[in-house]
Structures are given as structure tokens and as C-alpha cells.
Design a protein around this motif. Structure first.
Motif, PDB file in Angstrom:
ATOM      1  N   ARG A 185       0.839  -1.213   0.000  1.00 15.77           N
ATOM      2  CA  ARG A 185       0.000   0.000   0.000  1.00 15.77           C
ATOM      3  C   ARG A 185       0.865   1.251   0.000  1.00 15.77           C
ATOM      4  O   ARG A 185       0.605   2.205  -0.736  1.00 15.77           O
ATOM      5  CB  ARG A 185      -0.938   0.017   1.212  1.00 15.77           C
ATOM      6  CG  ARG A 185      -2.213  -0.782   1.026  1.00 15.77           C
ATOM      7  CD  ARG A 185      -3.215  -0.506   2.137  1.00 15.77           C
ATOM      8  NE  ARG A 185      -2.734  -0.828   3.466  1.00 15.77           N
ATOM      9  CZ  ARG A 185      -2.789  -2.030   4.036  1.00 15.77           C
ATOM     10  NH1 ARG A 185      -3.331  -3.036   3.386  1.00 15.77           N
ATOM     11  NH2 ARG A 185      -2.325  -2.227   5.234  1.00 15.77           N
ATOM     12  N   GLU A 186       1.893   1.251   0.843  1.00 21.73           N
ATOM     13  CA  GLU A 186       2.798   2.402   0.904  1.00 21.73           C
ATOM     14  C   GLU A 186       3.488   2.628  -0.439  1.00 21.73           C
ATOM     15  O   GLU A 186       3.613   3.766  -0.900  1.00 21.73           O
ATOM     16  CB  GLU A 186       3.846   2.199   1.998  1.00 21.73           C
ATOM     17  CG  GLU A 186       3.298   2.356   3.400  1.00 21.73           C
ATOM     18  CD  GLU A 186       4.351   2.065   4.461  1.00 21.73           C
ATOM     19  OE1 GLU A 186       5.562   2.152   4.153  1.00 21.73           O
ATOM     20  OE2 GLU A 186       3.958   1.759   5.587  1.00 21.73           O
ATOM     21  N   ALA A 187       3.916   1.543  -1.075  1.00 14.23           N
ATOM     22  CA  ALA A 187       4.576   1.665  -2.378  1.00 14.23           C
ATOM     23  C   ALA A 187       3.607   2.197  -3.424  1.00 14.23           C
ATOM     24  O   ALA A 187       3.964   3.048  -4.248  1.00 14.23           O
ATOM     25  CB  ALA A 187       5.155   0.315  -2.802  1.00 14.23           C
ATOM     26  N   ALA A 188       2.356   1.720  -3.372  1.00 11.09           N
ATOM     27  CA  ALA A 188       1.358   2.190  -4.332  1.00 11.09           C
ATOM     28  C   ALA A 188       1.044   3.667  -4.101  1.00 11.09           C
ATOM     29  O   ALA A 188       0.898   4.428  -5.081  1.00 11.09           O
ATOM     30  CB  ALA A 188       0.083   1.350  -4.204  1.00 11.09           C
ATOM     31  N   LEU A 189       0.938   4.075  -2.862  1.00 16.38           N
ATOM     32  CA  LEU A 189       0.698   5.490  -2.552  1.00 16.38           C
ATOM     33  C   LEU A 189       1.877   6.359  -2.993  1.00 16.38           C
ATOM     34  O   LEU A 189       1.685   7.457  -3.519  1.00 16.38           O
ATOM     35  CB  LEU A 189       0.419   5.682  -1.071  1.00 16.38           C
ATOM     36  CG  LEU A 189      -0.932   5.159  -0.554  1.00 16.38           C
ATOM     37  CD1 LEU A 189      -0.975   5.257   0.962  1.00 16.38           C
ATOM     38  CD2 LEU A 189      -2.072   5.940  -1.186  1.00 16.38           C
ATOM     39  N   ALA A 190       3.090   5.872  -2.785  1.00 15.44           N
ATOM     40  CA  ALA A 190       4.268   6.627  -3.199  1.00 15.44           C
ATOM     41  C   ALA A 190       4.324   6.750  -4.704  1.00 15.44           C
ATOM     42  O   ALA A 190       4.637   7.827  -5.253  1.00 15.44           O
ATOM     43  CB  ALA A 190       5.534   5.944  -2.692  1.00 15.44           C
ATOM     44  N   THR A 191       3.961   5.684  -5.407  1.00 18.05           N
ATOM     45  CA  THR A 191       3.939   5.712  -6.876  1.00 18.05           C
ATOM     46  C   THR A 191       2.872   6.672  -7.370  1.00 18.05           C
ATOM     47  O   THR A 191       3.097   7.464  -8.287  1.00 18.05           O
ATOM     48  CB  THR A 191       3.702   4.289  -7.431  1.00 18.05           C
ATOM     49  OG1 THR A 191       4.739   3.427  -6.967  1.00 18.05           O
ATOM     50  CG2 THR A 191       3.701   4.296  -8.946  1.00 18.05           C
ATOM     51  N   GLY A 193       1.626   9.220  -5.734  1.00 15.35           N
ATOM     52  CA  GLY A 193       2.035  10.572  -5.379  1.00 15.35           C
ATOM     53  C   GLY A 193       3.109  11.115  -6.344  1.00 15.35           C
ATOM     54  O   GLY A 193       3.099  12.288  -6.689  1.00 15.35           O
ATOM     55  N   ALA A 194       3.984  10.239  -6.786  1.00 16.36           N
ATOM     56  CA  ALA A 194       5.033  10.660  -7.723  1.00 16.36           C
ATOM     57  C   ALA A 194       4.458  10.938  -9.106  1.00 16.36           C
ATOM     58  O   ALA A 194       4.963  11.778  -9.839  1.00 16.36           O
ATOM     59  CB  ALA A 194       6.117   9.581  -7.819  1.00 16.36           C
ATOM     60  N   SER A 195       3.384  10.231  -9.459  1.00 17.01           N
ATOM     61  CA  SER A 195       2.746  10.417 -10.772  1.00 17.01           C
ATOM     62  C   SER A 195       1.933  11.708 -10.836  1.00 17.01           C
ATOM     63  O   SER A 195       1.715  12.259 -11.907  1.00 17.01           O
ATOM     64  CB  SER A 195       1.816   9.244 -11.086  1.00 17.01           C
ATOM     65  OG  SER A 195       2.544   8.039 -11.080  1.00 17.01           O
ATOM     66  N   ALA A 196       1.449  12.170  -9.690  1.00 12.08           N
ATOM     67  CA  ALA A 196       0.577  13.336  -9.677  1.00 12.08           C
ATOM     68  C   ALA A 196       1.293  14.639  -9.853  1.00 12.08           C
ATOM     69  O   ALA A 196       2.386  14.886  -9.853  1.00 12.08           O
ATOM     70  CB  ALA A 196      -0.206  13.380  -8.383  1.00 12.08           C
TER      71      ALA A 196
END
Length: 196
Positions: A185-191, A193-196
Motif C-alpha cells: 500500500r505504501e509503495a502504491a501510494l508513493a507511486t 504521489g510521484a505520478s501526480a
């Protein structure tokens, strides 16, 4: 000297009684598997004999369970002095009454609680002595409380590297899966957030 060590190991096996008794309750999930005399009989029959049990034994086992829980929780909280103080009180309350016995074609051996005033007192003497032997022979830090939320069952860490954190394989697996999912979940949120 070797014979004394063997006896200490045999005595330490009684610590399992303390673990089994404490684990009949989960105060954090409001569960109790020691509410009737039949529950007490089932617990004590795991050791092969339960003698005559009555409501007084049940009440005494429940009180002993609460005090043994304090021992494990104190060690878990980093307060071994409190654990030792409670365990010493219990050893005074439940003294061993050793007697040499040789029955059923067995070799001479010690029975720890012959002549105890009640079945619960005999169980308490063995459980407390076993826990004391275990704590002094391998260390107080070997008394553990499961780290898998919400489980708070207790255990004795017999691993060679003192690394046990869970009461069972089931809890270890559940905790590892939860940690893996949290990392994903943390990795998906970080990904995201980086895409936005």
C-alpha cells in the motif's frame, strides 16, 4: 552436576502449564475459556490428571491466571523487576511439596506438589516453579507476549537466537502478510504521489 541440569530441564517443562493457563483468557478481545469447572477440568487434563475440581479451584485458577499474566506483561513492558516480584509472591503462595515417587513401573522421580491443599494449588505450584526455573535458567527475556495484533497470547521463547515474536506460526504468518500488504500500500501510494 549433570543430573541437576536434567532436573532443571524437567522442572522447566512445567512452565508450559503457566503458558496454557494464561492463554485461556484474552482480555484484549474479551474472551475467556476458563469460566466453568468443566473448562478447568479440560485444562488440567492436558497434563494427564486433574483430580477433584470444584468451583473454588476454578476461582483460584482464574486468580492465578491474572497474576501470571502480570509476569508476562511486565517482561514485555521491559520491567523484569516487577515480573520477579510477582513471581516470587506466587512461589510463596504456591510452595512446592516435593516427594520422591516410583509408580507404574517408572524410575524414581520427583513429584512437586504432593499434599497440596487443592487441585488448583498443585497446578499453581508446578506452573510457578516451572516458570521460575525457565526464567532463571534461560532468562526473563524468554517470556514473551505475541506481537501479532490483536493477539496477546504468551509463550516461552526457546529459539537459539532469542528471536521469537509470535505465539504460533499462525500469528507469525498473519503478521507477515499484514506487513507485506502495508508495504505494498505504501509503495502504491508513493507511486501515485510521484505520478501526480
Amino acid at each position: 552436576m549433570t543430573r541437576l541440569k536434567v532436573n532443571a530441564v524437567e522442572l522447566a517443562s512445567y512452565a508450559d502449564r503457566a503458558v496454557q493457563l494464561v492463554n485461556t483468557a484474552d482480555p484484549y478481545r474479551d474472551q475467556d475459556r476458563l469460566t466453568t469447572v468443566d473448562d478447568a477440568r479440560a485444562l488440567l487434563s492436558k497434563q494427564g490428571a486433574c483430580g477433584r475440581l470444584n468451583h473454588g479451584d476454578l476461582t483460584e485458577l482464574q486468580a492465578l491466571r491474572q497474576r501470571l499474566r502480570i509476569v508476562f506483561d511486565a517482561v514485555d513492558a521491559g520491567n523484569p523487576q516487577q515480573a520477579v516480584a510477582v513471581l516470587n509472591q506466587l512461589l510463596e503462595q504456591y510452595p512446592i511439596r516435593p516427594q520422591i515417587s516410583g509408580h507404574d513401573d517408572t524410575e524414581w522421580h520427583l513429584h512437586l506438589a504432593e499434599g497440596s491443599p487443592s487441585t488448583a494449588a498443585a497446578y499453581g505450584a508446578k506452573a510457578c516453579m516451572g516458570l521460575a526455573v525457565q526464567a532463571t535458567e534461560v532468562g526473563m527475556d524468554r517470556l514473551g507476549v505475541c506481537q501479532a495484533t490483536p493477539c496477546r497470547d504468551v509463550f516461552i521463547d526457546t529459539s537459539t537466537n532469542r528471536s521469537r515474536r509470535y505465539c504460533s506460526e499462525r500469528c507469525a504468518t498473519r503478521a507477515n502478510v499484514a506487513a507485506y500488504r502495508a508495504r505494498r500500500r505504501e509503495a502504491a501510494l508513493a507511486t501515485a504521489g510521484a505520478s501526480a
